[in-house]
Structures are given as C-alpha cells and as structure tokens.
Design an enzyme around this catalytic site. Structure first.
Site, PDB file in Angstrom:
ATOM      1  N   ASP A  40       0.841  -1.195   0.000  1.00 42.04           N
ATOM      2  CA  ASP A  40       0.000   0.000   0.000  1.00 42.04           C
ATOM      3  C   ASP A  40       0.876   1.245   0.000  1.00 42.04           C
ATOM      4  O   ASP A  40       2.012   1.226   0.504  1.00 42.04           O
ATOM      5  CB  ASP A  40      -0.911   0.005   1.237  1.00 42.04           C
ATOM      6  CG  ASP A  40      -2.165   0.845   1.031  1.00 42.04           C
ATOM      7  OD1 ASP A  40      -3.228   0.264   0.761  1.00 42.04           O
ATOM      8  OD2 ASP A  40      -2.073   2.082   1.118  1.00 42.04           O
ATOM      9  N   TYR A 159     -11.904   8.195 -14.854  1.00 41.07           N
ATOM     10  CA  TYR A 159     -11.900   6.904 -14.166  1.00 41.07           C
ATOM     11  C   TYR A 159     -12.349   5.795 -15.114  1.00 41.07           C
ATOM     12  O   TYR A 159     -11.720   4.734 -15.195  1.00 41.07           O
ATOM     13  CB  TYR A 159     -12.834   6.989 -12.960  1.00 41.07           C
ATOM     14  CG  TYR A 159     -12.987   5.708 -12.174  1.00 41.07           C
ATOM     15  CD1 TYR A 159     -12.037   5.332 -11.239  1.00 41.07           C
ATOM     16  CD2 TYR A 159     -14.099   4.881 -12.358  1.00 41.07           C
ATOM     17  CE1 TYR A 159     -12.183   4.168 -10.504  1.00 41.07           C
ATOM     18  CE2 TYR A 159     -14.257   3.717 -11.626  1.00 41.07           C
ATOM     19  CZ  TYR A 159     -13.293   3.361 -10.703  1.00 41.07           C
ATOM     20  OH  TYR A 159     -13.439   2.200  -9.989  1.00 41.07           O
ATOM     21  N   THR A 194     -16.662   1.386   0.494  1.00 38.11           N
ATOM     22  CA  THR A 194     -15.248   1.515   0.810  1.00 38.11           C
ATOM     23  C   THR A 194     -14.941   2.962   1.168  1.00 38.11           C
ATOM     24  O   THR A 194     -15.745   3.865   0.895  1.00 38.11           O
ATOM     25  CB  THR A 194     -14.375   1.114  -0.395  1.00 38.11           C
ATOM     26  OG1 THR A 194     -14.652   2.035  -1.483  1.00 38.11           O
ATOM     27  CG2 THR A 194     -14.665  -0.307  -0.845  1.00 38.11           C
TER      28      THR A 194
END
Length: 255
Positions: A40, A159, A194
């Site tokens: 990450d 996106y 999320t």
C-alpha cells in the site's frame, strides 16, 4: 473438497491492500491459509492490517509501494520474493477515482493521475508479475477493474477510461500468456462501501447520495467482503479454466 483449503499455502500479493476491497480480501485469504503480502502507498495502514491478521493467526507482511513508480513496483516484488520464492497470485487492486463532473470540468492533471494509478500502475505490476510467473511455471493475475470499464460512466470519464484500459490489458495479456500457465482475469464491482466511495458520498447532496446507493436493482452498496469472497474463489484452483474474463459484481446494474 474443503473450500477454505483452496488457497492454503498460496502466496498472494495485493496492491492497495491496506483498506477497502484490498483489506477485505487480505482478511479472507489469510483466514483460508494463504501467505498475504499487503502492499500500500500508506505503509502505516498496511502494517496495522498485517498486525491484525497475524494476531488472528494469519501469515502476512507489509510493503510500501507507489504503483506509479516502476522502481517501487520492482522493489515490492523483491520484498515479496524475500518472503517466499514464488508468488502464486497478484491482485492489482490499487486505484483512485475522481469527483463526478462533466468531462470538460475534469482537469488534465486529474485525468493523467487516474491513468497513472489505475492503468499504468496495473501495467507495471503485470510486467513484473508476468516475468516472474513465466520463470516459475505459472500463476494468476487478478486486476480490479469496475463496471465503469464495461459500460458508459457519465461524469467519471477519466476513471472510466482507465478502467476500460484495465479490461483491455486483462484480455490481451490473458491470450498472450495462456500457454505459459498464467491466468489473467478482472473483477468489476459497482459502487462498494469503501473509504473511496464514502469519500465521494460525503461531497454529494442527499439526491446525489441516493443516486449512487440506489444505482443497482438491489438498491444498496456492495460490501467489501462480497467482492473479497469472489476474489478468493478466483485465487483458488476452482477457477482454473477461467482466463481473460471480467467477473461482474454489481447488484444487477448491468443486467
């Protein structure tokens, strides 16, 4: 057959593993006996998750990575090899979005950032994974795309463009490397609960929030664990005849 044993002792590397779908996947895979690399950009998040996984009896390690930097991606894989000489599955989950806006109002820098993280980042990780898997007898690459990569996605054009690119990479590479015993598939969720989606919701008015939450026939957001369970199945040998496919988890949005 014990389903939970299907990823037993597999070495699985997850980018963007410190939160959201990546973290949920790490938990499921650890519970099922895999060695999980949590990579990450936010190393603190990765370390905190790894500590949680270890306390629960899992096998995991943390590694920092900015997937837009080819050298950091290479270093991530070197760290993975130091944990175990073979990586069985690579889950390219790291990604960003942008606030919904008409195309002309999305600045060029945001477009390029979406391409760099969501598409080039997958490209760099795939190149490293494919070189390794070709030399070690095979493996599986799972790219986290989106329903926005399979259909029109008004107001999130940058996106959407990046995720369409991920689908193209997935299909093309899957055909190229099928005979090398390397499978490559994509997972295409719709809106999932999320931190990334919650960030978008927090900037919208009530009407906009209801539009996102109710965008599919189930009229709810997906749960990270629901996506993680599908990813876990793909990581298992039960999906051994699947390659070049896009697994859609969207509450019926594309039906």
């Amino acid at each position: 057959m014990n389903v939970a044993a299907n990823v037993q002792n597999k070495h699985i590397l997850i980018t963007g593993g410190g939160s959201g779908i990546g973290a949920a996947s790490a938990k499921v895979l650890c519970e099922r006996g895999a060695l999980v690399g949590v990579a990450d950009l936010n190393l603190d998040n990765a370390k905190a998750l790894v500590e949680e996984l270890k306390q629960a009896g899992g096998k995991a390690y943390a590694v920092a990575v900015d997937v837009t930097d080819p050298e950091q991606v290479k270093a991530m894989f070197e760290t993975a090899y130091s944990q175990h000489e073979k990586v069985d599955v690579v889950i390219n989950n790291a990604g960003i979005d942008h606030f919904p806006a008409p195309l002309t109002e999305v600045d060029d820098a945001m477009f390029m950032k979406n391409i760099q993280v969501n598409l080039a980042g997958v490209w760099y990780c795939m190149k490293n994974a494919l070189k390794h898997m070709t030399a070690t007898g095979g493996g599986h690459i799972i790219n986290i795309a989106s329903v926005a990569g399979l259909r029109s996605a008004p107001m999130i054009s940058a996106y959407s463009a990046s995720k369409h690119g991920v689908i193209g990479l997935t299909k093309s590479a899957a055909v190229e490397y099928a005979r090398a015993n390397i499978r490559i598939n994509a997972v295409c969720p719709s809106f999932v609960d999320t931190p990334m989606v919650q960030g978008v919701l927090s900037k919208l008015d009530e009407r906009g929030q209801k539009g996102i939450v109710g965008a599919n026939p189930m009229k709810r957001l997906g749960k990270p664990e629901e996506i993680a369970n599908a990813i876990a199945w793909l990581c298992s040998d039960e999906s051994s005849f699947m390659t070049g496919q896009s697994v859609v988890l969207d509450g019926g949005m594309l039906a």
